[in-house]
Design a protein around this motif. Structure first.
Motif, mmCIF file in Angstrom:
data_model
loop_
_atom_site.group_PDB
_atom_site.id
_atom_site.type_symbol
_atom_site.label_atom_id
_atom_site.label_comp_id
_atom_site.label_asym_id
_atom_site.label_seq_id
_atom_site.Cartn_x
_atom_site.Cartn_y
_atom_site.Cartn_z
ATOM 1 N N ILE A 183 5.690 4.135 -12.290
ATOM 2 C CA ILE A 183 4.211 4.868 -12.848
ATOM 3 C C ILE A 183 3.682 5.651 -11.973
ATOM 4 O O ILE A 183 2.833 6.300 -12.476
ATOM 5 N N ARG A 184 3.813 4.773 -10.693
ATOM 6 C CA ARG A 184 2.856 5.643 -10.329
ATOM 7 C C ARG A 184 3.133 6.626 -8.830
ATOM 8 O O ARG A 184 2.225 7.607 -8.798
ATOM 9 N N GLU A 185 4.751 6.357 -8.871
ATOM 10 C CA GLU A 185 4.623 8.409 -8.869
ATOM 11 C C GLU A 185 5.010 9.587 -9.620
ATOM 12 O O GLU A 185 4.533 10.617 -9.526
ATOM 13 N N ILE A 216 -4.029 14.501 -8.518
ATOM 14 C CA ILE A 216 -4.353 13.033 -8.305
ATOM 15 C C ILE A 216 -3.464 12.484 -7.213
ATOM 16 O O ILE A 216 -2.380 12.674 -7.463
ATOM 17 N N GLY A 217 -4.115 12.519 -6.048
ATOM 18 C CA GLY A 217 -4.243 11.759 -4.969
ATOM 19 C C GLY A 217 -3.536 10.585 -5.014
ATOM 20 O O GLY A 217 -3.832 9.609 -6.305
ATOM 21 N N PRO A 218 -3.706 9.684 -4.077
ATOM 22 C CA PRO A 218 -2.804 7.988 -3.412
ATOM 23 C C PRO A 218 -3.961 7.672 -3.929
ATOM 24 O O PRO A 218 -3.580 6.513 -4.814
ATOM 25 N N SER A 243 -6.248 3.152 -7.969
ATOM 26 C CA SER A 243 -7.529 2.846 -8.546
ATOM 27 C C SER A 243 -7.454 3.246 -10.066
ATOM 28 O O SER A 243 -7.700 1.886 -11.077
ATOM 29 N N ILE A 244 -7.256 3.888 -10.162
ATOM 30 C CA ILE A 244 -6.515 4.113 -12.132
ATOM 31 C C ILE A 244 -5.131 2.766 -12.423
ATOM 32 O O ILE A 244 -5.649 1.609 -13.683
ATOM 33 N N LEU A 245 -4.643 2.121 -11.734
ATOM 34 C CA LEU A 245 -3.598 1.327 -11.844
ATOM 35 C C LEU A 245 -4.184 0.172 -11.433
ATOM 36 O O LEU A 245 -4.467 -1.116 -12.320
ATOM 37 N N ARG A 301 -2.910 -3.279 -12.629
ATOM 38 C CA ARG A 301 -1.602 -3.744 -11.956
ATOM 39 C C ARG A 301 -1.501 -4.035 -10.218
ATOM 40 O O ARG A 301 -2.306 -3.818 -9.829
ATOM 41 N N LEU A 302 -0.666 -4.390 -9.494
ATOM 42 C CA LEU A 302 -0.928 -4.715 -8.925
ATOM 43 C C LEU A 302 -0.142 -3.853 -7.288
ATOM 44 O O LEU A 302 0.410 -3.404 -7.024
#
Length: 227
Positions: free
Chosen positions: A125-127, A135-137, A142-144, A150-151
């Motif tokens: 989901i991060r990828e 949407i950068g890292p 921050s969203i996750l 999420r961890l």
């Protein structure tokens, strides 16, 4: 940046000591200050290259117009959205990014974006988030972390500046190595990651500023930069 096993215990102790010191100094930060997961996600995009005060003004504009809603923003014309979020700066660009993010959310499991963010394996989901326009890292994490629990550890300019000065990792360390360093050397706890990042932001704003206030810093005794 993966820490060698022989020094991992020492680094874990070091990071924990920093956390304890900052928590004792600043107290719990109660971050992210969003009323809903959706508001957190919107704020994560709006806070790019601006202060949180400006983000609050933009979000307040949406709230006053009863528009802080997934469906309403998703169907809203981009130019109209830009007017509401103008206080956040780069409003035309951010409106485009917000629309891209909501298009992505709408594509997840029939629009059940919350469940997808919370249940899909984190690397996947991060990828996928990182492939969304704008949407950068830092925004993705921050969203996750804050929006989906999420961890994942959020790295920002405050974290990098302090960590480089304090000697946690070398100057000009990139986002991913910095993120891995914290995650490799801290217990896997969403609550801890949340509070730690928030404390580093507070420390970066009040003490470890571009022109640092070292005399007031609670960590100055162990900081080579302040010596």
């Amino acid at each position: 940046m993966s820490t060698p096993k022989k020094s991992q215990k020492k680094e874990s102790k070091n990071l924990t000591a920093i956390y304890d010191c900052l928590l004792n100094h600043f107290g719990p930060q109660h971050w992210w200050p969003g009323e809903t997961d959706f508001e957190v996600c919107i704020g994560a995009v709006l806070t790019q290259n601006t202060s949180w005060l400006n983000v609050e003004k933009a979000i307040d504009n949406l709230k006053k117009a009863s528009l802080l809603d997934f469906e309403k923003i998703h169907v809203m014309p981009e130019k109209k959205l830009a007017k509401f979020i103008k206080p956040s700066g780069y409003y035309n660009l951010k409106a485009k990014r917000l629309k891209a993010l909501l298009d992505f959310f709408a594509s997840l499991d029939g629009g059940d974006w919350r469940t997808s963010l919370q249940k899909t394996k984190l690397p996947k989901i991060r990828e996928t988030l990182l492939n969304v326009y704008g949407i950068g890292p830092e925004t993705a994490d921050s969203i996750l972390l804050y929006g989906a629990g999420r961890l994942t550890f959020v790295i920002d300019k405050y974290t990098l500046r302090f960590s480089e000065r304090y000697g946690i990792f070398p100057v000009k360390t990139g986002y991913e190595p910095a993120r891995a360093h914290f995650m490799d050397n801290l217990p896997g706890s969403v609550k801890l990651y949340n509070e730690y990042h928030a404390l580093l932001v507070a420390h970066g704003k009040y003490h470890c500023k571009p022109k640092p206030a070292c005399s007031e810093c609670p960590l100055r005794k162990n900081c080579g930069y302040a010596a």
